[in-house]
Design an enzyme around this catalytic site. Structure first.
Site, mmCIF file in Angstrom:
data_model
loop_
_atom_site.group_PDB
_atom_site.id
_atom_site.type_symbol
_atom_site.label_atom_id
_atom_site.label_comp_id
_atom_site.label_asym_id
_atom_site.label_seq_id
_atom_site.Cartn_x
_atom_site.Cartn_y
_atom_site.Cartn_z
ATOM 1 N NE ARG A 105 57.228 39.846 52.632
ATOM 2 C CZ ARG A 105 57.874 40.565 51.702
ATOM 3 N NH1 ARG A 105 57.207 41.136 50.716
ATOM 4 N NH2 ARG A 105 59.179 40.724 51.746
ATOM 5 C CG HIS A 132 62.483 42.655 55.404
ATOM 6 N ND1 HIS A 132 62.532 41.272 55.251
ATOM 7 C CD2 HIS A 132 62.317 43.171 54.150
ATOM 8 C CE1 HIS A 132 62.401 40.982 53.967
ATOM 9 N NE2 HIS A 132 62.265 42.100 53.283
ATOM 10 C CD GLN A 135 66.145 44.143 51.717
ATOM 11 O OE1 GLN A 135 65.255 43.539 51.146
ATOM 12 N NE2 GLN A 135 67.218 44.602 51.083
ATOM 13 C CG ASP A 228 61.498 50.657 52.882
ATOM 14 O OD1 ASP A 228 61.143 50.505 51.691
ATOM 15 O OD2 ASP A 228 61.105 49.903 53.798
HETATM 16 N N1 CP Z 1 62.817 43.882 49.571
HETATM 17 C C1 CP Z 1 61.822 42.965 49.596
HETATM 18 O O1 CP Z 1 61.622 42.236 50.580
HETATM 19 O O2 CP Z 1 61.101 42.908 48.450
HETATM 20 P P1 CP Z 1 59.754 42.074 48.181
HETATM 21 O O3 CP Z 1 58.655 42.739 48.939
HETATM 22 O O4 CP Z 1 59.589 42.126 46.707
HETATM 23 O O5 CP Z 1 59.976 40.658 48.687
HETATM 24 N N1 NVA Z 2 58.781 48.770 54.432
HETATM 25 C C1 NVA Z 2 58.361 48.054 53.254
HETATM 26 C C2 NVA Z 2 59.398 47.067 52.872
HETATM 27 C C3 NVA Z 2 59.103 46.224 51.659
HETATM 28 C C4 NVA Z 2 60.160 45.235 51.351
HETATM 29 C C5 NVA Z 2 57.020 47.383 53.511
HETATM 30 O O1 NVA Z 2 56.842 46.800 54.592
HETATM 31 O O2 NVA Z 2 56.151 47.451 52.660
#
Ligand code: CP
Ligand code: NVA
Length: 308
Positions: A105, A132, A135, A228
């Site tokens: 990440r 992502h 997801q 989101d």
């Molecule tokens: N949706 C998602 O990726 O959540 P986290 O940031 O908690 O991993």
């Molecule tokens: N768009 C959000 C998604 C978190 C799962 C972020 O990047 O913070």
């Protein structure tokens, strides 16, 4: 898919994406029957590297690996020598000698590309500033479970049109034959590169991608309303501007009442309640957000088993 990277939904053909989803459904059914999938990844180790916080991704990947009989090591960027400046390339070469796959990440998607370039093991995107994919794959499973089809469905995403989750969801949705609407403010449109790929996929599938500035028009008659956060991880310095610019895209019961009678509400979580969505929607009759969160476990098991 064995040995392949998963940096973007675009890395998968439509056929591969369907196969991941079928495998996920199979794994989910076996999970509820109490069957163990233990032998599948016995002797394999997944390394997870985090530059940003995570609840769902980290826990579901760790549990998925354990339920498949494998091992996991989760580290933050700063626990590794990466935090002191060891290059991504050198790190990639070293970890390739120890583990069988890495999920990372990161803030910059380019760092994942760099990792994948120098690693001889598969690299999985556990969220970047651009995509992502894990997801989105999971969300397509949830849509399938709730609607029993993709063809003829329309998904409307309200809020930040340049969001990482939106990019992946858009690519996955059109590839599988869903129509897609994006309602966002000027200056928050999706990445041009993602849009180009999505439009090619939409043409192939015979579905539409439509842009809206009016959220109420965008949700009229749709099957799925998705949102989101307006301020993603790493964008905290822009909070004030983002909240001001995107506030008209809040998902409220009034917004949901314009969608189809049986429309569902989706959010990848974490939610910023009272901003992009109000309690009455996320806790209301439309919401499938907890099923979405659960499905991360089942789809990631499928992704890990197929890649590793
Ligand atoms: N949706 C998602 O990726 O959540 P986290 O940031 O908690 O991993
Ligand atoms: N768009 C959000 C998604 C978190 C799962 C972020 O990047 O913070």
């Amino acid at each position: 898919m064995k040995g392949r990277d998963l940096l973007s939904v675009a890395d998968l053909t439509g056929e591969e994406l369907r196969f991941v989803l079928k495998t996920s459904l199979d794994f989910k059914a076996r999970y509820y029957l109490g069957e163990v999938l233990l032998p599948l990844l016995r002797g394999k180790t997944l390394l997870m590297i985090f530059q940003k916080p995570s609840t769902r991704t980290r826990i579901s990947f760790e549990v998925a690996m354990k339920q498949l009989g494998g091992e996991v090591i989760s580290l933050s960027w700063h626990e590794m020598q990466l935090g002191r400046g060891e290059t991504i390339a050198d790190t990639a070469r070293v970890i390739s000698r120890y583990v069988h796959a890495v999920a990372a990440r990161v803030y910059n998607h380019g760092d994942l590309i760099e990792l994948a370039k120098y690693a001889s093991i598969p690299v999985i995107n556990a969220l970047s500033d651009v995509e992502h994919p894990c997801q989105a794959i999971s969300d397509m499973l949830t849509i399938w479970e709730k609607k029993s089809r993709y063809s003829g469905l329309t998904i409307a995403f309200l809020g930040d049109g340049s969001d990482n989750v939106l990019h992946s969801l858009l690519l996955a949705a059109v590839k599988l034959g869903n129509n897609f609407r994006i309602a966002t403010a000027a200056g928050y449109d999706p990445s041009k590169e993602i849009m180009k790929v999505a439009e090619e996929e939409a043409d192939k599938a015979g579905v539409s991608i439509e842009m809206y500035r009016d959220p109420l028009e965008a949700v009229r008659g749709v099957d799925v309303v998705y949102t989101d956060v307006w301020v993603s991880m790493g964008q905290e310095a822009e909070s004030e501007r983002r909240i001001r610019d995107l506030s008209k895209f809040r998902v409220t019961p009034e917004v949901m009442s314009l969608a189809k009678q049986d429309a569902i509400f989706m959010h990848c979580l974490p939610a910023h309640r009272g901003y992009e969505v109000v309690d009455d929607v996320i806790d209301g009759k439309w919401s499938v957000v907890w099923d979405q969160a659960e499905n991360r476990l089942h789809t990631q098991k499928a992704i890990l088993a197929l890649i590793m």
